[in-house]
Design a protein around this motif. Structure first.
Motif, PDB file in Angstrom:
ATOM      1  N   VAL A  36       1.082 -57.327 -40.415  1.00  0.00           N
ATOM      2  CA  VAL A  36       2.323 -57.568 -41.134  1.00  0.00           C
ATOM      3  C   VAL A  36       3.456 -57.177 -40.192  1.00  0.00           C
ATOM      4  CG1 VAL A  36       3.712 -57.001 -43.163  1.00  0.00           C
ATOM      5  CG2 VAL A  36       1.207 -57.058 -43.336  1.00  0.00           C
ATOM      6  N   VAL A  37       4.283 -58.162 -39.843  1.00  0.00           N
ATOM      7  CA  VAL A  37       5.349 -57.917 -38.864  1.00  0.00           C
ATOM      8  C   VAL A  37       6.699 -58.367 -39.412  1.00  0.00           C
ATOM      9  CG1 VAL A  37       3.704 -58.252 -36.975  1.00  0.00           C
ATOM     10  CG2 VAL A  37       5.181 -60.138 -37.641  1.00  0.00           C
ATOM     11  N   GLU A  38       7.743 -57.774 -38.872  1.00  0.00           N
ATOM     12  CA  GLU A  38       9.103 -58.173 -39.234  1.00  0.00           C
ATOM     13  C   GLU A  38       9.402 -59.556 -38.651  1.00  0.00           C
ATOM     14  OE1 GLU A  38      13.328 -56.770 -37.619  1.00  0.00           O
ATOM     15  OE2 GLU A  38      12.332 -55.214 -38.828  1.00  0.00           O
ATOM     16  N   ASN A  39      10.017 -60.408 -39.458  1.00  0.00           N
ATOM     17  CA  ASN A  39      10.436 -61.740 -39.017  1.00  0.00           C
ATOM     18  C   ASN A  39      11.887 -61.659 -38.561  1.00  0.00           C
ATOM     19  OD1 ASN A  39      11.241 -64.378 -38.678  1.00  0.00           O
ATOM     20  ND2 ASN A  39      10.478 -65.092 -40.650  1.00  0.00           N
ATOM     21  N   GLY A  84      -4.224 -68.013 -38.831  1.00  0.00           N
ATOM     22  CA  GLY A  84      -3.315 -68.428 -39.881  1.00  0.00           C
ATOM     23  C   GLY A  84      -2.139 -67.489 -39.986  1.00  0.00           C
ATOM     24  N   SER A  85      -1.106 -67.946 -40.698  1.00  0.00           N
ATOM     25  CA  SER A  85       0.079 -67.108 -40.878  1.00  0.00           C
ATOM     26  C   SER A  85       0.799 -67.476 -42.171  1.00  0.00           C
ATOM     27  CB  SER A  85       1.019 -67.245 -39.678  1.00  0.00           C
ATOM     28  OG  SER A  85       1.344 -68.593 -39.446  1.00  0.00           O
ATOM     29  N   ILE A  86       1.439 -66.462 -42.730  1.00  0.00           N
ATOM     30  CA  ILE A  86       2.243 -66.631 -43.944  1.00  0.00           C
ATOM     31  C   ILE A  86       3.621 -66.056 -43.632  1.00  0.00           C
ATOM     32  CG2 ILE A  86       2.459 -66.109 -46.405  1.00  0.00           C
ATOM     33  CD1 ILE A  86      -0.566 -65.257 -46.286  1.00  0.00           C
ATOM     34  N   GLU A  89       9.559 -65.279 -48.071  1.00  0.00           N
ATOM     35  CA  GLU A  89      10.446 -66.257 -48.696  1.00  0.00           C
ATOM     36  C   GLU A  89      11.780 -66.444 -47.974  1.00  0.00           C
ATOM     37  OE1 GLU A  89      10.554 -64.535 -52.544  1.00  0.00           O
ATOM     38  OE2 GLU A  89       8.535 -65.219 -53.042  1.00  0.00           O
ATOM     39  N   ALA A  90      12.210 -65.481 -47.163  1.00  0.00           N
ATOM     40  CA  ALA A  90      13.458 -65.645 -46.409  1.00  0.00           C
ATOM     41  C   ALA A  90      13.212 -66.316 -45.066  1.00  0.00           C
ATOM     42  CB  ALA A  90      14.143 -64.290 -46.205  1.00  0.00           C
ATOM     43  N   GLY A  91      11.949 -66.632 -44.787  1.00  0.00           N
ATOM     44  CA  GLY A  91      11.599 -67.331 -43.566  1.00  0.00           C
ATOM     45  C   GLY A  91      11.368 -68.800 -43.836  1.00  0.00           C
ATOM     46  N   GLU A 162       9.270 -60.758 -43.688  1.00  0.00           N
ATOM     47  CA  GLU A 162       8.063 -60.471 -42.912  1.00  0.00           C
ATOM     48  C   GLU A 162       7.224 -61.718 -42.676  1.00  0.00           C
ATOM     49  OE1 GLU A 162       6.992 -55.879 -44.108  1.00  0.00           O
ATOM     50  OE2 GLU A 162       6.160 -57.462 -45.373  1.00  0.00           O
ATOM     51  N   LEU A 163       6.298 -61.561 -41.755  1.00  0.00           N
ATOM     52  CA  LEU A 163       5.234 -62.523 -41.499  1.00  0.00           C
ATOM     53  C   LEU A 163       3.903 -61.792 -41.612  1.00  0.00           C
ATOM     54  CD1 LEU A 163       6.804 -63.976 -38.274  1.00  0.00           C
ATOM     55  CD2 LEU A 163       6.221 -65.407 -40.236  1.00  0.00           C
ATOM     56  N   VAL A 164       2.896 -62.469 -42.128  1.00  0.00           N
ATOM     57  CA  VAL A 164       1.516 -61.991 -42.057  1.00  0.00           C
ATOM     58  C   VAL A 164       0.810 -62.902 -41.062  1.00  0.00           C
ATOM     59  CG1 VAL A 164      -0.654 -61.654 -43.284  1.00  0.00           C
ATOM     60  CG2 VAL A 164       1.510 -61.118 -44.430  1.00  0.00           C
ATOM     61  N   LEU A 165       0.280 -62.315 -40.001  1.00  0.00           N
ATOM     62  CA  LEU A 165      -0.392 -63.062 -38.941  1.00  0.00           C
ATOM     63  C   LEU A 165      -1.876 -62.732 -38.986  1.00  0.00           C
ATOM     64  CD1 LEU A 165       2.181 -62.153 -36.152  1.00  0.00           C
ATOM     65  CD2 LEU A 165       2.189 -64.186 -37.625  1.00  0.00           C
ATOM     66  N   GLY A 166      -2.733 -63.756 -38.924  1.00  0.00           N
ATOM     67  CA  GLY A 166      -4.162 -63.511 -39.068  1.00  0.00           C
ATOM     68  C   GLY A 166      -5.021 -64.181 -38.019  1.00  0.00           C
ATOM     69  N   LEU A 167      -6.112 -63.492 -37.672  1.00  0.00           N
ATOM     70  CA  LEU A 167      -7.163 -64.033 -36.814  1.00  0.00           C
ATOM     71  C   LEU A 167      -8.500 -63.836 -37.507  1.00  0.00           C
ATOM     72  CD1 LEU A 167      -6.188 -62.546 -33.311  1.00  0.00           C
ATOM     73  CD2 LEU A 167      -5.581 -64.792 -34.245  1.00  0.00           C
TER      74      LEU A 167
END
Length: 194
Positions: A36-39, A84-86, A89-91, A162-167
């Protein structure tokens, strides 16, 4: 741009013994890592967003190494992968797309130059949003036995900025794979497809 601001990581590994058929001699594993990272682009439109893609490359390598370690540490044991990534809502969806290169190339590098394109999924959503991350064989996308997906998500992420980045990595085919097609043992390894 600078350093990526990580709020947290989630790592999970599932080991599949059977799905109603005979137990597997070597149960396949499916591993997932999420960050979970800051966008930095949340809240307004930015024309040039490529600098953040560069910033994500070290994080992609760190995540791929952590995930490989959770699956036992041997790159030769990994047969499938996905990413994948999510975006919150502000992104926008294009922010989630910035994970394509850092996520994919990091796994290919950590696994010693896997040949197949890393399949991907992305979406926009709020906390608790789930994403089905597709999986294919690391060296040949046409190997049906390794077509799979892993559901990913975190209850409190992504927040709006935020972004959720996945592997995802897997150690073998679906536990009872029998849908025909190109077998892993028949991979020619010429083009990442067959």
């Amino acid at each position: 741009m600078g350093q990526v601001k990580v709020r947290k990581f989630l790592v999970s590994v599932e080991e599949i013994f059977h799905e109603g058929g005979p137990p597997a001699a070597v149960p396949p594993k499916r591993g997932l890592i999420l960050a979970v990272v800051e966008n930095p682009y949340a809240g307004q439109y930015h024309t040039d967003i490529l600098p953040f893609m560069e910033d994500l490359k070290p994080l992609g390598l760190e995540m791929a190494r952590r995930l490989l370690a959770a699956l036992g540490g041997d790159p030769k044991s990994i047969e499938g992968y996905g990413k994948g990534s999510i975006t919150g809502e502000a992104g926008e969806l294009e922010h989630a797309a910035l994970w394509h290169a850092p996520g994919g190339y990091s796994m290919r590098e950590v696994l010693g130059g896997a040949k197949a394109i890393v399949p991907s999924a992305k979406k926009v959503g709020g906390p608790g949003t789930r994403l089905d991350i597709p999986v294919t064989h690391i060296n040949a996308s046409y190997v049906r036995s390794h077509f799979d997906s892993v559901e990913a998500g975190i209850t409190d992420a992504p927040r709006a900025n935020e972004l959720v980045l996945g592997l995802v990595m897997t150690t073998g085919p679906r536990v009872h794979a029998r849908a025909g097609g190109l077998a892993a043992a028949e991979i020619r390894g010429e083009d990442g497809l067959r």
